[in-house]
Scaffold this motif. Structure first.
Motif, PDB file in Angstrom:
ATOM      1  N   GLY A   1      29.198  44.535  15.372  1.00 25.95           N
ATOM      2  CA  GLY A   1      30.065  45.689  15.180  1.00 25.95           C
ATOM      3  C   GLY A   1      30.184  46.002  13.707  1.00 25.95           C
ATOM      4  N   LYS A   2      30.747  47.140  13.403  1.00 23.31           N
ATOM      5  CA  LYS A   2      30.950  47.552  12.017  1.00 23.31           C
ATOM      6  C   LYS A   2      31.826  46.531  11.291  1.00 23.31           C
ATOM      7  CE  LYS A   2      33.022  51.326   9.319  1.00 23.31           C
ATOM      8  NZ  LYS A   2      34.098  50.474   8.758  1.00 23.31           N
ATOM      9  N   GLY A   3      31.541  46.322  10.016  1.00 24.77           N
ATOM     10  CA  GLY A   3      32.335  45.389   9.231  1.00 24.77           C
ATOM     11  C   GLY A   3      33.819  45.732   9.254  1.00 24.77           C
ATOM     12  N   GLY A   4      34.653  44.725   9.455  1.00 26.55           N
ATOM     13  CA  GLY A   4      36.094  44.929   9.404  1.00 26.55           C
ATOM     14  C   GLY A   4      36.751  45.262  10.722  1.00 26.55           C
ATOM     15  N   VAL A   5      35.979  45.336  11.809  1.00 27.75           N
ATOM     16  CA  VAL A   5      36.583  45.712  13.097  1.00 27.75           C
ATOM     17  C   VAL A   5      37.252  44.533  13.797  1.00 27.75           C
ATOM     18  CG1 VAL A   5      35.018  47.653  13.481  1.00 27.75           C
ATOM     19  CG2 VAL A   5      34.414  45.381  14.360  1.00 27.75           C
ATOM     20  N   GLY A   6      37.008  43.316  13.312  1.00 32.21           N
ATOM     21  CA  GLY A   6      37.634  42.155  13.931  1.00 32.21           C
ATOM     22  C   GLY A   6      36.704  41.330  14.800  1.00 32.21           C
ATOM     23  N   LYS A   7      35.387  41.492  14.631  1.00 32.26           N
ATOM     24  CA  LYS A   7      34.445  40.783  15.502  1.00 32.26           C
ATOM     25  C   LYS A   7      34.491  39.272  15.279  1.00 32.26           C
ATOM     26  CE  LYS A   7      30.528  41.444  12.396  1.00 32.26           C
ATOM     27  NZ  LYS A   7      30.481  40.015  12.015  1.00 32.26           N
ATOM     28  N   THR A   8      34.702  38.825  14.040  1.00 35.62           N
ATOM     29  CA  THR A   8      34.763  37.385  13.793  1.00 35.62           C
ATOM     30  C   THR A   8      36.005  36.775  14.423  1.00 35.62           C
ATOM     31  OG1 THR A   8      33.497  37.588  11.735  1.00 35.62           O
ATOM     32  CG2 THR A   8      34.843  35.612  11.997  1.00 35.62           C
ATOM     33  N   THR A   9      37.124  37.486  14.351  1.00 36.41           N
ATOM     34  CA  THR A   9      38.342  37.016  15.022  1.00 36.41           C
ATOM     35  C   THR A   9      38.103  36.887  16.521  1.00 36.41           C
ATOM     36  OG1 THR A   9      39.833  37.972  13.373  1.00 36.41           O
ATOM     37  CG2 THR A   9      40.742  37.589  15.568  1.00 36.41           C
ATOM     38  N   ILE A  10      37.450  37.880  17.103  1.00 35.52           N
ATOM     39  CA  ILE A  10      37.170  37.857  18.541  1.00 35.52           C
ATOM     40  C   ILE A  10      36.186  36.733  18.871  1.00 35.52           C
ATOM     41  CG2 ILE A  10      36.008  39.152  20.387  1.00 35.52           C
ATOM     42  CD1 ILE A  10      37.382  41.667  19.249  1.00 35.52           C
ATOM     43  N   ALA A  11      35.177  36.524  18.024  1.00 34.12           N
ATOM     44  CA  ALA A  11      34.231  35.431  18.253  1.00 34.12           C
ATOM     45  C   ALA A  11      34.956  34.090  18.260  1.00 34.12           C
ATOM     46  CB  ALA A  11      33.145  35.446  17.179  1.00 34.12           C
ATOM     47  N   GLY A  12      35.875  33.900  17.326  1.00 32.66           N
ATOM     48  CA  GLY A  12      36.636  32.662  17.271  1.00 32.66           C
ATOM     49  C   GLY A  12      37.530  32.479  18.480  1.00 32.66           C
ATOM     50  N   LEU A  13      38.187  33.546  18.914  1.00 32.26           N
ATOM     51  CA  LEU A  13      39.054  33.482  20.082  1.00 32.26           C
ATOM     52  C   LEU A  13      38.261  33.163  21.347  1.00 32.26           C
ATOM     53  CD1 LEU A  13      41.399  36.543  19.384  1.00 32.26           C
ATOM     54  CD2 LEU A  13      42.056  34.122  19.313  1.00 32.26           C
ATOM     55  N   LEU A  14      37.092  33.767  21.478  1.00 30.72           N
ATOM     56  CA  LEU A  14      36.260  33.505  22.652  1.00 30.72           C
ATOM     57  C   LEU A  14      35.760  32.060  22.649  1.00 30.72           C
ATOM     58  CD1 LEU A  14      34.129  36.782  22.918  1.00 30.72           C
ATOM     59  CD2 LEU A  14      36.002  36.067  24.410  1.00 30.72           C
ATOM     60  N   ALA A  15      35.335  31.592  21.491  1.00 35.59           N
ATOM     61  CA  ALA A  15      34.835  30.219  21.402  1.00 35.59           C
ATOM     62  C   ALA A  15      35.912  29.219  21.807  1.00 35.59           C
ATOM     63  CB  ALA A  15      34.345  29.932  19.980  1.00 35.59           C
ATOM     64  N   ARG A  16      37.107  29.391  21.285  1.00 35.56           N
ATOM     65  CA  ARG A  16      38.196  28.473  21.611  1.00 35.56           C
ATOM     66  C   ARG A  16      38.609  28.603  23.076  1.00 35.56           C
ATOM     67  NH1 ARG A  16      41.433  26.524  17.407  1.00 35.56           N
ATOM     68  NH2 ARG A  16      42.607  25.559  19.140  1.00 35.56           N
ATOM     69  N   SER A  17      38.554  29.814  23.618  1.00 36.32           N
ATOM     70  CA  SER A  17      38.929  30.036  25.024  1.00 36.32           C
ATOM     71  C   SER A  17      37.974  29.321  25.964  1.00 36.32           C
ATOM     72  CB  SER A  17      38.951  31.536  25.343  1.00 36.32           C
ATOM     73  OG  SER A  17      39.936  32.214  24.586  1.00 36.32           O
ATOM     74  N   PHE A  18      36.671  29.439  25.715  1.00 38.71           N
ATOM     75  CA  PHE A  18      35.691  28.762  26.563  1.00 38.71           C
ATOM     76  C   PHE A  18      35.811  27.251  26.425  1.00 38.71           C
ATOM     77  CE2 PHE A  18      33.350  32.884  26.579  1.00 38.71           C
ATOM     78  CZ  PHE A  18      33.190  33.002  27.949  1.00 38.71           C
ATOM     79  N   ALA A  19      36.061  26.768  25.204  1.00 39.57           N
ATOM     80  CA  ALA A  19      36.216  25.328  24.992  1.00 39.57           C
ATOM     81  C   ALA A  19      37.433  24.805  25.748  1.00 39.57           C
ATOM     82  CB  ALA A  19      36.346  25.027  23.504  1.00 39.57           C
ATOM     83  N   LEU A  20      38.491  25.587  25.802  1.00 41.76           N
ATOM     84  CA  LEU A  20      39.698  25.181  26.518  1.00 41.76           C
ATOM     85  C   LEU A  20      39.424  25.035  28.004  1.00 41.76           C
ATOM     86  CD1 LEU A  20      42.700  24.575  25.928  1.00 41.76           C
ATOM     87  CD2 LEU A  20      43.198  26.951  26.517  1.00 41.76           C
TER      88      LEU A  20
END
Length: 257
Positions: free
Chosen positions: A7-26
């Protein structure tokens, strides 16, 4: 499940990537998070303490490793192996936190678009191994493009997530990403709306993304903003976004079946 996020820089994709990673790990899944954005921030989005990252280098900077694996250090007239062994590298060069293992890919800096060098060869072989040969839930945080993917590995991507925010520039970037993805054969493309302030924002994006698959959205969140300011992990905080990301994970599972 193999997931690429862009996605375009600054849209929050890294935050979403981190949230998804932690969610699947949980959920007890084996999660491998790949930071393939030159502006590497996925570690903090996952919640990895800075001291754990000491000594962890992007693969693109491991010139000696690349030369060793490709045989480019053996004075063989510039020739080197194009399919080096890489299967042992993910476990040797990762950092683990809260059930998520992080690898940093980096970007090979070169003068031309057709770089064939040991570092590029190592990255390409490693990406192929991660996408084709491993059973982990793979979550790849990419820059506003799909440079780390190619025709040989595109079919292994279960879903390409394009993160958008309410705004024409973000949507224009998403169109360009779709075009690039189509050129290498990625057809499973979905969207996540980020930084949604109100119902008007959500309606705007829903209308702009007609005939597209919108998995869900994340509302503007003070908790996420504070986590971003502190360089900490939003997943370790509370807020409406936790329910929203849970709904997105559920939608992802249904979409990839």
């Amino acid at each position: 499940m193999k997931i690429a996020i862009t996605g375009k820089g600054g849209v929050g994709k890294t935050t979403i990537a981190g949230l998804l990673a932690r969610s699947f790990a949980l959920q007890g899944r084996r999660v491998l998070a790949i930071d393939a954005d030159p502006d590497a921030n996925l570690a903090s989005a996952i919640g990895i303490p800075a001291q754990k990252l000491a000594g962890l280098q992007p693969f693109s900077k491991m010139k000696n490793l690349a030369k060793q694996r490709t045989g480019a250090d053996q004075n063989n007239g510039g020739l080197f192996v194009l399919n080096p062994r890489v299967d042992d590298l993910p476990d040797r060069h990762c950092v683990e936190h809260a059930g998520v293992r992080l690898l940093m890919m980096g970007t090979v800096e070169h003068g031309g678009s057709g770089c064939v060098c040991p570092e590029h060869t190592l990255l390409r072989s490693l990406m192929k191994h991660l996408l084709l040969d491993r059973d982990d839930v793979l979550i790849m945080d990419m820059e506003a493009g799909i440079e780390h993917l190619g025709r040989a590995t595109a079919e292994a991507v279960d879903v390409l997530i394009v993160v958008v925010e309410p705004g024409s520039r973000s949507l224009q970037t998403s169109i360009q990403i779709e075009q690039l993805a189509g050129e290498i054969g990625i057809t499973k493309i979905v969207y996540i709306a980020s930084k949604v302030a109100d119902e008007a924002d959500l309606t705007y994006l829903q209308q702009s993304l007609q005939n597209k698959t919108l998995l869900g959205h994340l509302s503007v969140s003070e908790a996420i903003r504070e986590a971003d300011k502190k360089g900490s992990c939003a997943f370790d905080m509370q807020g409406e976004f936790k329910t929203q990301i849970s709904n997105i994970v559920t939608a992802l599972g249904a979409f990839s079946r």
